[in-house]
Design an enzyme around this catalytic site. Sequence first.
Site, PDB file in Angstrom:
ATOM      1  N   HIS A  43      -9.194 -50.596 -48.461  1.00  0.00           N
ATOM      2  CA  HIS A  43      -8.192 -49.847 -47.697  1.00  0.00           C
ATOM      3  C   HIS A  43      -7.427 -50.689 -46.687  1.00  0.00           C
ATOM      4  CE1 HIS A  43     -11.209 -49.749 -44.498  1.00  0.00           C
ATOM      5  NE2 HIS A  43     -10.203 -49.546 -43.687  1.00  0.00           N
TER       6      HIS A  43
HETATM    7  C1  UD1 Z   1      -7.759 -46.987 -39.977  1.00  0.00           C
HETATM    8  C2  UD1 Z   1      -8.051 -48.098 -38.971  1.00  0.00           C
HETATM    9  C3  UD1 Z   1      -9.086 -49.054 -39.551  1.00  0.00           C
HETATM   10  C4  UD1 Z   1     -10.305 -48.321 -40.092  1.00  0.00           C
HETATM   11  C5  UD1 Z   1      -9.841 -47.241 -41.071  1.00  0.00           C
HETATM   12  C6  UD1 Z   1     -10.983 -46.455 -41.647  1.00  0.00           C
HETATM   13  C7  UD1 Z   1      -6.171 -48.728 -37.495  1.00  0.00           C
HETATM   14  C8  UD1 Z   1      -5.125 -49.737 -37.237  1.00  0.00           C
HETATM   15  N1  UD1 Z   1      -6.850 -48.872 -38.655  1.00  0.00           N
HETATM   16  O1  UD1 Z   1      -7.103 -47.556 -41.088  1.00  0.00           O
HETATM   17  O2  UD1 Z   1      -9.505 -49.953 -38.535  1.00  0.00           O
HETATM   18  O3  UD1 Z   1     -11.172 -49.232 -40.768  1.00  0.00           O
HETATM   19  O4  UD1 Z   1      -8.946 -46.367 -40.376  1.00  0.00           O
HETATM   20  O5  UD1 Z   1     -10.544 -45.585 -42.659  1.00  0.00           O
HETATM   21  O6  UD1 Z   1      -6.392 -47.847 -36.684  1.00  0.00           O
HETATM   22  N2  UD1 Z   1      -3.707 -41.198 -44.363  1.00  0.00           N
HETATM   23  C9  UD1 Z   1      -3.853 -40.012 -45.043  1.00  0.00           C
HETATM   24  N3  UD1 Z   1      -4.779 -39.124 -44.595  1.00  0.00           N
HETATM   25  C10 UD1 Z   1      -5.540 -39.367 -43.500  1.00  0.00           C
HETATM   26  C11 UD1 Z   1      -5.365 -40.582 -42.819  1.00  0.00           C
HETATM   27  C12 UD1 Z   1      -4.462 -41.492 -43.259  1.00  0.00           C
HETATM   28  O7  UD1 Z   1      -3.184 -39.735 -46.035  1.00  0.00           O
HETATM   29  O8  UD1 Z   1      -6.379 -38.519 -43.149  1.00  0.00           O
HETATM   30  C13 UD1 Z   1      -2.719 -42.182 -44.858  1.00  0.00           C
HETATM   31  C14 UD1 Z   1      -1.511 -42.185 -43.965  1.00  0.00           C
HETATM   32  O9  UD1 Z   1      -0.392 -41.847 -44.716  1.00  0.00           O
HETATM   33  C15 UD1 Z   1      -1.370 -43.611 -43.455  1.00  0.00           C
HETATM   34  C16 UD1 Z   1      -2.441 -44.393 -44.189  1.00  0.00           C
HETATM   35  O10 UD1 Z   1      -3.314 -43.467 -44.812  1.00  0.00           O
HETATM   36  O11 UD1 Z   1      -0.128 -44.163 -43.709  1.00  0.00           O
HETATM   37  C17 UD1 Z   1      -3.181 -45.266 -43.257  1.00  0.00           C
HETATM   38  O12 UD1 Z   1      -3.793 -44.504 -42.201  1.00  0.00           O
HETATM   39  P1  UD1 Z   1      -4.038 -45.171 -40.761  1.00  0.00           P
HETATM   40  O13 UD1 Z   1      -4.722 -44.228 -39.878  1.00  0.00           O
HETATM   41  O14 UD1 Z   1      -2.785 -45.770 -40.287  1.00  0.00           O
HETATM   42  O15 UD1 Z   1      -4.965 -46.417 -41.044  1.00  0.00           O
HETATM   43  P2  UD1 Z   1      -6.191 -46.653 -42.040  1.00  0.00           P
HETATM   44  O16 UD1 Z   1      -5.737 -47.493 -43.156  1.00  0.00           O
HETATM   45  O17 UD1 Z   1      -6.919 -45.387 -42.366  1.00  0.00           O
END
Ligand code: UD1
Length: 353
Positions: free
Chosen positions: A204
């Site tokens: 991820h």
């Molecule tokens: C985040 C953390 C990372 C952690 C990870 C665990 C930061 C910078 N990164 O990364 O340290 O290891 O969480 O999972 O804070 N999205 C969904 N549904 C959700 C959440 C996210 O669809 O419930 C999608 C969103 O469209 C987003 C992408 O996933 O663009 C990334 O989500 P984001 O919270 O930015 O970071 P993670 O990759 O989850």
Amino acid sequence: MKVLSVVGARPQFVKLAPVAAECARRGVEHVIVHTGQHYDPMLSDVFFDDLGIPDPDVHLGVGSGTHGEQTGAILARMDAVLGAQAPDWVLVYGDTNSTLAGALSAVKLHLPVAHLEAGLRSFNRRMPEEHNRVLTDHAADLLLAPTLVAMGHLADEGLAGRAVHVGDVMVDVLMTVRAELADTPGVLERLGMPAGGFSVATVHRAENTDDPARLAAVVAALSQVDHPVVLLAHPRLRAKAAAHGIPLEGGALTVREPLAYPDLVAAVAASRGVVTDSGGLQKEAFVLRVPCTTVRAETEWVETVQLGWNVLVEPGPEVSAAASRPAPSPTDAAPYGTGHAAAAVLEALGAPG
Ligand code: UD1
């Protein structure tokens, strides 16, 4: 005493569970603020349900966005919450945008902040998590370090006076959940995987998902492993694979939704290996004594590599070769503690026993 925890992303809910239980045991008032960074039920609600965490007292509902938008939205919404709650400690966890925003809000309101999982470093300034860790450690009043290596990093940055070695709360929750595992055969049946004959994969991190060539190389390598691999696809992975036109299924590779925590523990414990870029899963594999292959150039959890249970690989054929290697020699080392870290955290906060 009143402790206010700020959480928002999946690994933080896991770390919150033993802290919430220890607060309850000691009669410490514990307020939970969920930023809403993770909002999918499989990344959020199931952790509260399965790990017996009380429902959040406050939900900020920030959702997705760029780093600036996400961090800024949390900051903008925290002032009123912290003003109304006036906790003795604000506790932030790990290295996400929710961690940094929670710490910064508290510092600006002159509230004491403790950082749980302080002192981890990858020394890779391209990772958003690395900025979050460094900035949070330098802002916080109390640094709760999971390992002696982390204590060393804090000392190197002049922060030894604020640091306490407490061990890793993820070991607390892992040991509790492992002792209560109920239905491993059911989990394997749902995954369609044979006990002891498959690997669990997760991917991820931005560094692996956002570059199409890198993501394609990871997926191709996983499809060429010499045994079945189940890829538990995080929403970021699905979104980026779709955007880049990269199919995730094929060859050895089967794709499934992310698992609830007890099911993940059951699956890893019954697997022959883990392939991941997650921080938490590297340690979980080690504690369960399952060989781990980490698709990153560096790791914060260097003990897993030094003890022979984790190898770092670049996307490409190295991944398939490492995933097929035999298990290393047994070890009884416990660099992450023995499952009593949450009690040490509450001690460090000065909570009643
Ligand atoms: C985040 C953390 C990372 C952690 C990870 C665990 C930061 C910078 N990164 O990364 O340290 O290891 O969480 O999972 O804070 N999205 C969904 N549904 C959700 C959440 C996210 O669809 O419930 C999608 C969103 O469209 C987003 C992408 O996933 O663009 C990334 O989500 P984001 O919270 O930015 O970071 P993670 O990759 O989850």
